[in-house]
Design a protein around this motif. Structure first.
Motif, PDB file in Angstrom:
ATOM      1  N   LEU A  38      44.043  38.774  33.436  1.00 47.81           N
ATOM      2  CA  LEU A  38      44.303  37.387  33.059  1.00 47.81           C
ATOM      3  C   LEU A  38      45.487  37.179  32.328  1.00 47.81           C
ATOM      4  O   LEU A  38      45.536  37.052  31.148  1.00 47.81           O
ATOM      5  N   GLY A  39      46.934  37.081  32.988  1.00 43.29           N
ATOM      6  CA  GLY A  39      47.952  36.998  32.369  1.00 43.29           C
ATOM      7  C   GLY A  39      49.163  36.839  33.415  1.00 43.29           C
ATOM      8  O   GLY A  39      49.289  35.792  33.318  1.00 43.29           O
ATOM      9  N   ARG A  54      42.606  29.490  34.273  1.00 39.55           N
ATOM     10  CA  ARG A  54      42.848  30.746  34.508  1.00 39.55           C
ATOM     11  C   ARG A  54      41.298  31.187  34.781  1.00 39.55           C
ATOM     12  O   ARG A  54      41.205  32.060  35.884  1.00 39.55           O
ATOM     13  N   ARG A  55      40.494  31.014  33.816  1.00 40.98           N
ATOM     14  CA  ARG A  55      38.979  31.471  34.237  1.00 40.98           C
ATOM     15  C   ARG A  55      38.357  30.675  35.465  1.00 40.98           C
ATOM     16  O   ARG A  55      37.733  31.388  36.239  1.00 40.98           O
ATOM     17  N   THR A  56      38.767  29.445  35.563  1.00 39.51           N
ATOM     18  CA  THR A  56      38.359  28.647  36.908  1.00 39.51           C
ATOM     19  C   THR A  56      38.737  29.367  38.032  1.00 39.51           C
ATOM     20  O   THR A  56      38.394  29.577  39.335  1.00 39.51           O
ATOM     21  N   TRP A  57      40.158  29.632  38.026  1.00 38.74           N
ATOM     22  CA  TRP A  57      41.108  30.275  39.228  1.00 38.74           C
ATOM     23  C   TRP A  57      40.190  31.501  39.485  1.00 38.74           C
ATOM     24  O   TRP A  57      39.662  32.038  40.727  1.00 38.74           O
ATOM     25  N   LEU A  58      39.695  32.302  38.722  1.00 41.13           N
ATOM     26  CA  LEU A  58      39.102  33.521  38.784  1.00 41.13           C
ATOM     27  C   LEU A  58      37.692  33.385  39.335  1.00 41.13           C
ATOM     28  O   LEU A  58      37.428  34.177  40.511  1.00 41.13           O
ATOM     29  N   GLU A  59      36.918  32.310  39.255  1.00 43.10           N
ATOM     30  CA  GLU A  59      35.732  32.044  39.812  1.00 43.10           C
ATOM     31  C   GLU A  59      35.901  31.660  40.967  1.00 43.10           C
ATOM     32  O   GLU A  59      35.021  32.033  41.994  1.00 43.10           O
ATOM     33  N   ARG A  60      36.869  30.783  41.124  1.00 38.02           N
ATOM     34  CA  ARG A  60      37.078  30.355  42.708  1.00 38.02           C
ATOM     35  C   ARG A  60      37.375  31.384  43.839  1.00 38.02           C
ATOM     36  O   ARG A  60      37.297  31.428  44.902  1.00 38.02           O
ATOM     37  N   THR A  61      38.183  32.477  43.291  1.00 38.55           N
ATOM     38  CA  THR A  61      38.777  33.577  44.053  1.00 38.55           C
ATOM     39  C   THR A  61      37.830  34.762  44.011  1.00 38.55           C
ATOM     40  O   THR A  61      37.114  35.182  44.950  1.00 38.55           O
ATOM     41  N   PHE A  62      38.147  35.587  42.860  1.00 37.40           N
ATOM     42  CA  PHE A  62      37.562  36.993  43.006  1.00 37.40           C
ATOM     43  C   PHE A  62      35.903  37.008  42.711  1.00 37.40           C
ATOM     44  O   PHE A  62      35.249  37.644  43.467  1.00 37.40           O
ATOM     45  N   PHE A  63      35.467  36.173  42.021  1.00 37.76           N
ATOM     46  CA  PHE A  63      34.267  36.163  41.828  1.00 37.76           C
ATOM     47  C   PHE A  63      33.465  35.543  42.933  1.00 37.76           C
ATOM     48  O   PHE A  63      32.383  36.000  43.463  1.00 37.76           O
ATOM     49  N   ALA A  64      34.180  34.523  43.633  1.00 35.22           N
ATOM     50  CA  ALA A  64      33.420  34.091  44.899  1.00 35.22           C
ATOM     51  C   ALA A  64      33.384  35.141  45.974  1.00 35.22           C
ATOM     52  O   ALA A  64      32.519  35.260  46.907  1.00 35.22           O
ATOM     53  N   GLY A  65      34.700  35.893  46.075  1.00 33.65           N
ATOM     54  CA  GLY A  65      34.941  36.797  47.126  1.00 33.65           C
ATOM     55  C   GLY A  65      33.870  38.190  46.582  1.00 33.65           C
ATOM     56  O   GLY A  65      33.311  38.677  47.959  1.00 33.65           O
ATOM     57  N   MET A  66      33.538  38.253  45.575  1.00 29.07           N
ATOM     58  CA  MET A  66      32.587  39.406  45.185  1.00 29.07           C
ATOM     59  C   MET A  66      30.968  38.985  45.561  1.00 29.07           C
ATOM     60  O   MET A  66      30.432  39.912  46.138  1.00 29.07           O
ATOM     61  N   LYS A  67      30.865  37.677  45.340  1.00 32.70           N
ATOM     62  CA  LYS A  67      29.506  37.188  45.908  1.00 32.70           C
ATOM     63  C   LYS A  67      29.342  37.059  47.497  1.00 32.70           C
ATOM     64  O   LYS A  67      28.352  37.427  47.778  1.00 32.70           O
ATOM     65  N   GLU A  68      30.315  36.960  48.098  1.00 37.22           N
ATOM     66  CA  GLU A  68      30.246  37.315  49.632  1.00 37.22           C
ATOM     67  C   GLU A  68      30.121  38.796  50.132  1.00 37.22           C
ATOM     68  O   GLU A  68      29.743  38.660  51.453  1.00 37.22           O
ATOM     69  N   ALA A  69      30.329  39.682  49.343  1.00 37.48           N
ATOM     70  CA  ALA A  69      30.311  40.948  49.797  1.00 37.48           C
ATOM     71  C   ALA A  69      28.878  41.672  49.929  1.00 37.48           C
ATOM     72  O   ALA A  69      27.902  41.063  49.679  1.00 37.48           O
ATOM     73  N   GLY A  70      29.049  42.585  50.953  1.00 34.07           N
ATOM     74  CA  GLY A  70      27.513  42.881  51.134  1.00 34.07           C
ATOM     75  C   GLY A  70      26.968  43.975  50.229  1.00 34.07           C
ATOM     76  O   GLY A  70      25.799  44.435  50.573  1.00 34.07           O
ATOM     77  N   ARG A  71      27.631  44.123  49.044  1.00 36.49           N
ATOM     78  CA  ARG A  71      27.015  45.319  48.147  1.00 36.49           C
ATOM     79  C   ARG A  71      27.625  44.435  46.633  1.00 36.49           C
ATOM     80  O   ARG A  71      28.498  43.824  46.485  1.00 36.49           O
ATOM     81  N   LYS A  72      26.523  44.807  45.572  1.00 27.80           N
ATOM     82  CA  LYS A  72      27.241  44.520  44.241  1.00 27.80           C
ATOM     83  C   LYS A  72      28.205  45.638  44.037  1.00 27.80           C
ATOM     84  O   LYS A  72      27.931  46.742  44.153  1.00 27.80           O
ATOM     85  N   ILE A  73      29.115  45.167  43.003  1.00 33.62           N
ATOM     86  CA  ILE A  73      30.129  46.336  42.334  1.00 33.62           C
ATOM     87  C   ILE A  73      30.150  46.074  41.147  1.00 33.62           C
ATOM     88  O   ILE A  73      29.700  45.130  40.381  1.00 33.62           O
ATOM     89  N   LYS A  74      30.925  47.088  40.377  1.00 37.77           N
ATOM     90  CA  LYS A  74      31.059  46.660  38.968  1.00 37.77           C
ATOM     91  C   LYS A  74      32.459  46.125  38.782  1.00 37.77           C
ATOM     92  O   LYS A  74      33.016  45.917  39.647  1.00 37.77           O
ATOM     93  N   PHE A  75      32.394  45.776  37.523  1.00 36.67           N
ATOM     94  CA  PHE A  75      33.623  44.757  37.553  1.00 36.67           C
ATOM     95  C   PHE A  75      34.174  45.383  35.969  1.00 36.67           C
ATOM     96  O   PHE A  75      33.455  45.480  34.939  1.00 36.67           O
TER      97      PHE A  75
END
Length: 720
Positions: free
Chosen positions: A293-294, A305-326
């Motif tokens: 975040l920079g 910045r945090r909100t953008w992260l939630e709408r993009t990366f976090f939303a994309g991770m939630k749609e994936a077929g498996r959990k990953i680490k972060f």
């Protein structure tokens, strides 16, 4: 391998494995079905094949089992990666007990190293090890859409597409007990996939993309086979250059311009979500993702910045077929700027966001830059990116996230380095905390792939850049796993490379030599990448900016044990026990220089030495000359500032004399540093800027003129 080592191996297997002195098969049984165990067995076989012996998984009917691997999850030593080696009793098998397959691999590597060190079977004692840190990572910046541009990064393009390079690098990581590889790029995704909804974002033909995918797939697979997790870490609001041109969006992505405002349109958010999901689904061996975040978030406040992260990366991770680490790199700015700032309020808000990340595989790793971009400085934490760090991330102790200290190395790339005592102090100072998982070691400005540093000649027996810095990786990796790893181990490694009997002397010399940049980065406080380059005694932006005697006088110290030259003189030049004011530091540096040079002299006078050892000794000499230069410059700085504050011609003459001596030491440094390396090198990331120690000699000599022209009562502020 020497005849002595051959005899040790023969004796070991004759006693422990029941083998005869003739070539034999050594049979291994137990839990052998993991790729990590098979990797460990392959390394064990390397240790015994000198006389034609073989390691054969499985007992069969060919003979008795003489090595047993036992993986027991939830056993008495249940920390991940733990293992125990038990010697054979009553003619039984040597046994490696492990909690998991990584632990079994490390046990096999440990056994291989015992064989290499010449341990007699009668002297084998039970070995029980649990890693001190669970996250032992290397930070590797990729040349693909790299953080900055320039020859020093682009030269690695082909090497980093070669799976042979990655196999060698991952072997080194596993052998040194690193277990995480983080791969950094502004935007790596278009090198990995053709986005389903945005195919125009990928510039490659189907055949070219297949080659890229084979590279990534092979890299992630080989890492997994060695017990190494892989993370892709990017800088946020970037798209592929092709996407930018096709949609007239985020045009800064076309030239990889890292600073400024990012474009936050719905189009870019949809693109980001999709590529995140697709990469996770198409690369099942990829362990995790990470963000920063920079850069390209200028103009946004921390909440945006945090909100953008939630709408993009976090939303994309939630749609994936498996959990990953972060890997959540702590925000670099608490305000709307990009230069770096911290605040407790922002830390608390970021922690709340991290605590709510129940859609990833725990724990979330939260990374902080230890002493900003210059982690090779003080083992005590003074600043992170932006300033001081509050305790919000660990008070109260978190349940679902852990801290990772990033030890950036922007201070020495051309000269080798290895100081195990510093690393031990660092771990003791920083890691005795229940909320800390470990460390991430590496540079933003240097890629350890193609070796563009070493000049050709018989001294260059390696292929890749990381191999010339082998002691750097060995000391960091081994000690992060086990801080009790003794100096004897590193001495053994030195002797394997340079011959019997040289290990203790070489390690002592490396310790004294490697202290030089640490002392400098403690005396001269660095912040971002540009603010300090200790190896070159300079700062940099788009040119090399030598640190003059005036800048040294003015600059505040990072470490509280060190003292700013101006304040030291103004305060009456106090010598306080336990402190390192400039004259005391100068004495330490001079002592290190003399002792290291004495060792180099003894080794050279003992008889002919190999070209490889000669190159190693030249780097020790260079650091010793650096120490002598720094010591003379500190003494000159004190005398010069004393003259300016108090008058007295004797002080001005003393300053001139010390700075003249410093100039001679710099010339010696230039000679030693370039003896086996190229005299001039692409400097960091700017094509038009070249670096050499010899090229700074005029700037070094200018210090003498500064002292000659000095006047009482005039203390010019530096242009820092």
């Amino acid at each position: 391998m020497s005849k002595v080592c051959r005899c040790v191996l023969n004796s070991f297997f004759s006693v422990c494995f029941g083998g005869a002195l003739a070539a034999a098969d050594y049979r291994v049984a137990g839990d052998l079905d993991s790729p990590q165990v098979l990797f460990g067995l392959e390394r064990l076989e390397r240790a015994v094949k000198a006389r034609g012996d073989r390691v054969i998984p499985g007992s069969g009917s060919g003979g008795p089992v003489n090595l047993r691997i036992s993986i027991e999850p939830g056993g008495p030593q249940d920390d991940p990666e733990s293992y125990r080696i038990e010697g054979p009793t009553d003619g039984g098998a040597l046994t490696i007990h492990a909690v998991d397959s990584r632990g079994a691999m490390y046990g096999l590597l440990d056994l291989s190293e015992q064989l290499r060190s010449g341990v007699h079977p009668d002297e084998i004692v039970p070995v029980s090890k649990t890693p001190a840190t669970s996250f032992r990572a290397i930070k590797f910046n990729l040349p693909y859409m790299s953080y900055r541009r320039g020859e020093a990064l682009e030269v690695h393009w082909d090497t980093c597409r070669d799976l042979g390079f990655w196999e060698s690098f991952l072997d080194m990581m596993a052998e040194n007990r690193f277990n995480v590889l983080t791969l950094w790029s502004l935007h790596p995704f278009h090198y990995m996939i053709r986005p389903e909804s945005f195919p125009e974002a990928c510039p490659f033909s189907d055949e070219e993309l297949a080659e890229w995918k084979a590279m990534w797939t092979g890299l992630f697979r080989m890492a997994k086979e060695r017990g190494i997790e892989t993370y892709l870490v990017n800088w946020n609001i970037f798209v592929s250059p092709e996407f930018s041109r096709a949609h007239w969006a985020a045009d800064y992505s076309q030239e990889w311009q890292i600073f400024g405002a990012g474009e936050t349109s719905d189009l870019i958010e949809r693109y980001t979500r999709e590529v995140v999901t697709q990469v996770i689904d198409e690369y099942p061996d990829l362990t995790g993702l990470g963000i920063t975040l920079g850069e390209r978030m200028g103009g946004m406040d921390a909440d945006q910045r945090r909100t953008w992260l939630e709408r993009t990366f976090f939303a994309g991770m939630k749609e994936a077929g498996r959990k990953i680490k972060f890997l959540y790199r702590a925000p670099l700015s608490a305000n709307s700027g990009s230069g770096g700032s911290t605040s407790r309020e922002n830390d608390l808000k970021t922690r709340r966001q991290i605590d709510g990340m129940d859609f990833v595989e725990p724990p979330v790793y939260v990374s902080f830059k230890y002493n900003w971009s210059h982690g090779h400085s003080s083992p005590k934490l003074y600043i992170v990116h932006g300033g001081e760090l509050s305790d919000a991330y660990w008070n109260p102790v978190p349940e679902n996230h852990r801290v990772v200290w990033t030890i950036r190395n922007e201070d020495f790339h051309f000269l080798r380095w290895g100081q195990p005592d510093f690393i031990r102090r660092h771990i003791k100072e920083a890691n005795i905390r229940e909320y800390v998982s470990g460390y991430m070691i590496g540079s933003e400005m240097y890629i350890p792939a193609f070796d563009y540093i070493t000049a050709p000649g018989p001294h260059k027996t390696w292929r890749y850049a990381f191999e010339r810095q082998w002691l750097f990786y060995s000391t960091w990796g081994r000690l992060l796993f086990d801080p009790a790893t003794p100096d004897a181990f590193f001495e053994m490694e030195l002797e394997e490379r340079f011959g019997p009997g040289v290990g203790p002397d070489l390690l002592r010399a490396w310790k004294m030599a490697s202290d030089a940049p640490l002392h400098f980065a403690c005396q001269y406080e660095g912040h971002n990448d540009h603010s300090l380059y200790a190896e070159g005694f300079c700062t940099w932006q788009e040119h090399v900016d030598f640190i003059s005697v005036d800048r040294l006088i003015e600059r505040k110290a990072l470490d509280e044990r060190y003292m700013n030259v101006r304040e030291f003189v103004r305060g009456g030049e106090p010598i306080i026990p336990g402190m390192l004011p400039p004259p005391v530091l100068a004495d330490v540096l001079d002592g290190n220089s003399r002792d290291a040079m004495a060792i180099v002299g003894r080794l050279r006078s003992a008889g002919p030495i190999s070209p490889v050892l000669a190159a190693e000794l030249a780097d020790i000499e260079a650091w010793a000359d650096y120490s002598a230069y720094f010591a003379a410059k500190l003494r000159g700085a004190v005398a010069l500032e004393r003259y300016r504050q108090k008058g007295g011609e004797a002080d001005r003459v003393e300053a001139v004399n010390h700075l003249e001596s410093a100039a001679l030491h710099w010339a010696a440094l230039s000679d030693a540093a370039s003896r086996y390396n190229h005299r001039e090198l692409a400097f960091r990331t700017y094509d038009r800027v070249r670096f050499s120690w010899a090229g700074l000699q005029d700037a070094v000599n200018a210090d003498i003129e500064i002292a000659r022209r000095a006047a009482p009562g005039v203390s010019p502020a530096s242009d820092q």
